[in-house]
Design a protein around this motif. Structure first.
Motif, PDB file in Angstrom:
ATOM      1  N   ARG A  16     -69.316  29.400 -33.490  1.00 58.71           N
ATOM      2  CA  ARG A  16     -70.282  30.181 -32.947  1.00 58.71           C
ATOM      3  C   ARG A  16     -69.885  30.323 -31.463  1.00 58.71           C
ATOM      4  NH1 ARG A  16     -71.899  28.789 -37.327  1.00 58.71           N
ATOM      5  NH2 ARG A  16     -72.302  26.660 -36.638  1.00 58.71           N
ATOM      6  N   ALA A  17     -69.705  31.318 -30.963  1.00 61.47           N
ATOM      7  CA  ALA A  17     -69.398  31.428 -29.549  1.00 61.47           C
ATOM      8  C   ALA A  17     -70.014  32.641 -28.807  1.00 61.47           C
ATOM      9  CB  ALA A  17     -67.733  31.812 -29.300  1.00 61.47           C
ATOM     10  N   ASN A  18     -70.219  32.352 -27.453  1.00 59.28           N
ATOM     11  CA  ASN A  18     -70.964  33.404 -26.655  1.00 59.28           C
ATOM     12  C   ASN A  18     -69.966  33.754 -25.641  1.00 59.28           C
ATOM     13  OD1 ASN A  18     -71.462  31.593 -24.378  1.00 59.28           O
ATOM     14  ND2 ASN A  18     -72.667  30.579 -25.832  1.00 59.28           N
ATOM     15  N   ILE A  19     -70.437  35.130 -24.923  1.00 58.40           N
ATOM     16  CA  ILE A  19     -69.713  35.615 -23.620  1.00 58.40           C
ATOM     17  C   ILE A  19     -70.828  34.870 -22.478  1.00 58.40           C
ATOM     18  CG2 ILE A  19     -69.216  37.250 -22.310  1.00 58.40           C
ATOM     19  CD1 ILE A  19     -68.247  38.496 -24.877  1.00 58.40           C
ATOM     20  N   PRO A  20     -70.526  33.829 -21.867  1.00 59.82           N
ATOM     21  CA  PRO A  20     -71.396  33.581 -20.680  1.00 59.82           C
ATOM     22  C   PRO A  20     -71.676  34.621 -19.628  1.00 59.82           C
ATOM     23  CG  PRO A  20     -69.690  31.871 -20.934  1.00 59.82           C
ATOM     24  CD  PRO A  20     -69.558  33.017 -21.797  1.00 59.82           C
ATOM     25  N   MET A  21     -73.017  34.748 -19.517  1.00 60.00           N
ATOM     26  CA  MET A  21     -73.381  35.919 -18.156  1.00 60.00           C
ATOM     27  C   MET A  21     -74.623  35.391 -17.368  1.00 60.00           C
ATOM     28  SD  MET A  21     -74.296  38.629 -21.221  1.00 60.00           S
ATOM     29  CE  MET A  21     -72.908  38.329 -22.126  1.00 60.00           C
ATOM     30  N   ARG A  22     -74.771  36.083 -16.722  1.00 57.45           N
ATOM     31  CA  ARG A  22     -76.110  35.782 -15.523  1.00 57.45           C
ATOM     32  C   ARG A  22     -77.301  35.894 -16.182  1.00 57.45           C
ATOM     33  NH1 ARG A  22     -76.577  39.950 -10.720  1.00 57.45           N
ATOM     34  NH2 ARG A  22     -78.578  38.496 -10.503  1.00 57.45           N
ATOM     35  N   ALA A  23     -78.342  35.024 -15.732  1.00 56.17           N
ATOM     36  CA  ALA A  23     -79.792  35.074 -16.281  1.00 56.17           C
ATOM     37  C   ALA A  23     -80.294  36.343 -16.290  1.00 56.17           C
ATOM     38  CB  ALA A  23     -80.494  34.192 -15.379  1.00 56.17           C
ATOM     39  N   GLY A  24     -80.907  36.666 -17.205  1.00 56.34           N
ATOM     40  CA  GLY A  24     -81.612  37.940 -17.271  1.00 56.34           C
ATOM     41  C   GLY A  24     -80.942  39.080 -18.172  1.00 56.34           C
ATOM     42  N   ILE A  25     -79.631  38.755 -18.268  1.00 56.30           N
ATOM     43  CA  ILE A  25     -78.728  39.736 -19.145  1.00 56.30           C
ATOM     44  C   ILE A  25     -78.330  38.848 -20.604  1.00 56.30           C
ATOM     45  CG2 ILE A  25     -76.771  40.995 -19.366  1.00 56.30           C
ATOM     46  CD1 ILE A  25     -78.692  42.102 -17.220  1.00 56.30           C
ATOM     47  N   ASP A  26     -78.831  39.327 -21.676  1.00 60.78           N
ATOM     48  CA  ASP A  26     -78.826  38.440 -22.816  1.00 60.78           C
ATOM     49  C   ASP A  26     -77.443  38.743 -23.752  1.00 60.78           C
ATOM     50  OD1 ASP A  26     -79.406  40.978 -23.692  1.00 60.78           O
ATOM     51  OD2 ASP A  26     -81.027  39.929 -25.114  1.00 60.78           O
ATOM     52  N   SER A  27     -76.956  40.007 -23.510  1.00 59.99           N
ATOM     53  CA  SER A  27     -75.747  40.300 -24.340  1.00 59.99           C
ATOM     54  C   SER A  27     -75.210  41.745 -23.753  1.00 59.99           C
ATOM     55  CB  SER A  27     -76.170  40.567 -25.958  1.00 59.99           C
ATOM     56  OG  SER A  27     -77.032  41.492 -26.036  1.00 59.99           O
ATOM     57  N   LEU A  28     -74.057  41.991 -24.311  1.00 62.50           N
ATOM     58  CA  LEU A  28     -73.293  43.052 -24.001  1.00 62.50           C
ATOM     59  C   LEU A  28     -73.238  43.895 -25.168  1.00 62.50           C
ATOM     60  CD1 LEU A  28     -70.039  41.776 -22.263  1.00 62.50           C
ATOM     61  CD2 LEU A  28     -71.929  42.658 -21.317  1.00 62.50           C
ATOM     62  N   ASN A  29     -72.986  45.237 -25.155  1.00 64.14           N
ATOM     63  CA  ASN A  29     -72.748  46.125 -26.037  1.00 64.14           C
ATOM     64  C   ASN A  29     -71.600  45.775 -27.114  1.00 64.14           C
ATOM     65  OD1 ASN A  29     -70.738  48.589 -26.676  1.00 64.14           O
ATOM     66  ND2 ASN A  29     -72.688  49.177 -27.164  1.00 64.14           N
ATOM     67  N   VAL A  30     -71.626  45.908 -28.266  1.00 66.08           N
ATOM     68  CA  VAL A  30     -70.499  45.454 -29.046  1.00 66.08           C
ATOM     69  C   VAL A  30     -69.095  45.947 -28.744  1.00 66.08           C
ATOM     70  CG1 VAL A  30     -70.668  46.860 -30.795  1.00 66.08           C
ATOM     71  CG2 VAL A  30     -70.131  44.614 -31.391  1.00 66.08           C
ATOM     72  N   ALA A  31     -69.124  47.017 -28.043  1.00 67.73           N
ATOM     73  CA  ALA A  31     -67.720  47.448 -28.039  1.00 67.73           C
ATOM     74  C   ALA A  31     -67.170  46.684 -26.598  1.00 67.73           C
ATOM     75  CB  ALA A  31     -67.788  48.982 -27.681  1.00 67.73           C
ATOM     76  N   ALA A  32     -68.270  46.419 -25.560  1.00 66.48           N
ATOM     77  CA  ALA A  32     -67.879  45.819 -24.492  1.00 66.48           C
ATOM     78  C   ALA A  32     -67.471  44.407 -24.689  1.00 66.48           C
ATOM     79  CB  ALA A  32     -69.005  46.073 -23.483  1.00 66.48           C
ATOM     80  N   ALA A  33     -68.462  43.824 -25.708  1.00 67.93           N
ATOM     81  CA  ALA A  33     -68.068  42.573 -25.978  1.00 67.93           C
ATOM     82  C   ALA A  33     -66.616  42.125 -26.669  1.00 67.93           C
ATOM     83  CB  ALA A  33     -69.256  42.050 -27.054  1.00 67.93           C
ATOM     84  N   SER A  34     -66.250  43.274 -27.462  1.00 71.55           N
ATOM     85  CA  SER A  34     -65.026  42.992 -28.016  1.00 71.55           C
ATOM     86  C   SER A  34     -63.669  43.091 -27.280  1.00 71.55           C
ATOM     87  CB  SER A  34     -64.677  44.066 -29.208  1.00 71.55           C
ATOM     88  OG  SER A  34     -64.542  45.424 -28.576  1.00 71.55           O
TER      89      SER A  34
END
Length: 267
Positions: free
Chosen positions: A239-257
């Motif tokens: 299981r993997a995540n894309i690290p990001m600054r506090a207060g932003i929990d995730s990216l849109n799936v297209a951006a994450a891809s």
């Protein structure tokens, strides 16, 4: 060469592919061996032909005929030329780029065929927004991913909007449907792939670490709303995540891809 037919009546029965099979109806032909799909815009139409899809017909405004003359020259399909002002009456949507074409779908290969020579494949679970589907294909094609596997309920890559957003990437990226949702990820692991679920789960690790040293990789992306199902999240090898600054929990799936594919390609 494609025969040119001047058409003035939007109700002309020869335009049935464009009028009677609007996008909602195209879904009923999902991945059907004898189904069809629509390509919009000069570049996308050209790429579909270059990828070996068989055109059924073309529909375009007069000013687009010259730009696609070479494509029409080699096509054995009629070209219907309609005033630009009447095109929307036929299709039900605004034709921004002047040219449409109807193509025959190809039968999908088996999962085994798709994986035979693949090193990196994207796996999509229940991503239903066709804009996202198209963007993900483009994100995978750009850094050189080999294929895309889609869960049974995932959106249609040959939906007009998917093709348009992906700029025809679906034509060149091998793809197929996974026949068994429940066992899909364990089956990929058994085939020699390391499945990496993109998730915000507490036990996830930064994606750079999760993909490091992996020979045959399968990043796994979940739906726009709740992400991956518990079954797929837990049955993935990592299981993997894309690290990001506090207060932003995730990216849109297209951006994450896009981020995931770039990092994975550099592994």
């Amino acid at each position: 060469m494609a025969d040119l037919h001047r058409v003035d009546d939007p109700a002309d029965p020869r335009l049935a592919d464009y009028r009677d099979l609007r996008d909602v109806e195209l879904r009923k032909h999902l991945e059907a061996e004898h189904g069809l799909f629509l390509a919009e815009g000069e570049k996308v139409v050209r790429r579909a032909v270059e990828a070996g899809f068989t055109p059924r017909s073309f529909l375009m405004a007069p000013r687009w005929v010259d730009g696609l003359a070479d494509v029409l020259e080699g096509a054995d399909a009629p070209c219907y030329v309609l005033p630009e002002s009447r095109a929307e009456e036929v299709t039900g949507f605004h034709v921004h780029r002047g040219a449409l074409a109807s193509f025959e779908r190809k039968p999908l290969p088996s999962v085994e065929e798709v994986l035979a020579t693949a090193r990196s494949v994207l796996v999509l679970e229940d991503i239903v927004d066709h804009t996202n589907v198209g963007a993900i294909f483009r994100s995978g094609a750009a850094p050189g991913f080999d294929a895309v596997l889609l869960a049974p309920r995932c959106g249609d890559p040959l939906y007009r909007r998917s093709i348009k957003v992906g700029m025809g990437a679906v034509f060149t990226m091998p793809r197929t449907r996974l026949p068994d949702w429940y066992a899909a990820l364990p089956a990929l692991s058994a085939a020699g792939f390391t499945t990496v679920a993109l998730t915000t789960a507490d036990d996830s690790t930064p994606i750079e670490d999760a993909v490091a040293g992996v020979e045959r990789l399968a990043p796994v992306l979940g739906s726009e709303g709740h992400g991956l199902s518990p079954r797929w999240e837990q049955s993935a090898d990592r299981r993997a995540n894309i690290p990001m600054r506090a207060g932003i929990d995730s990216l849109n799936v297209a951006a994450a891809s896009a981020v995931a594919c770039y990092i994975a390609a550099r592994r």
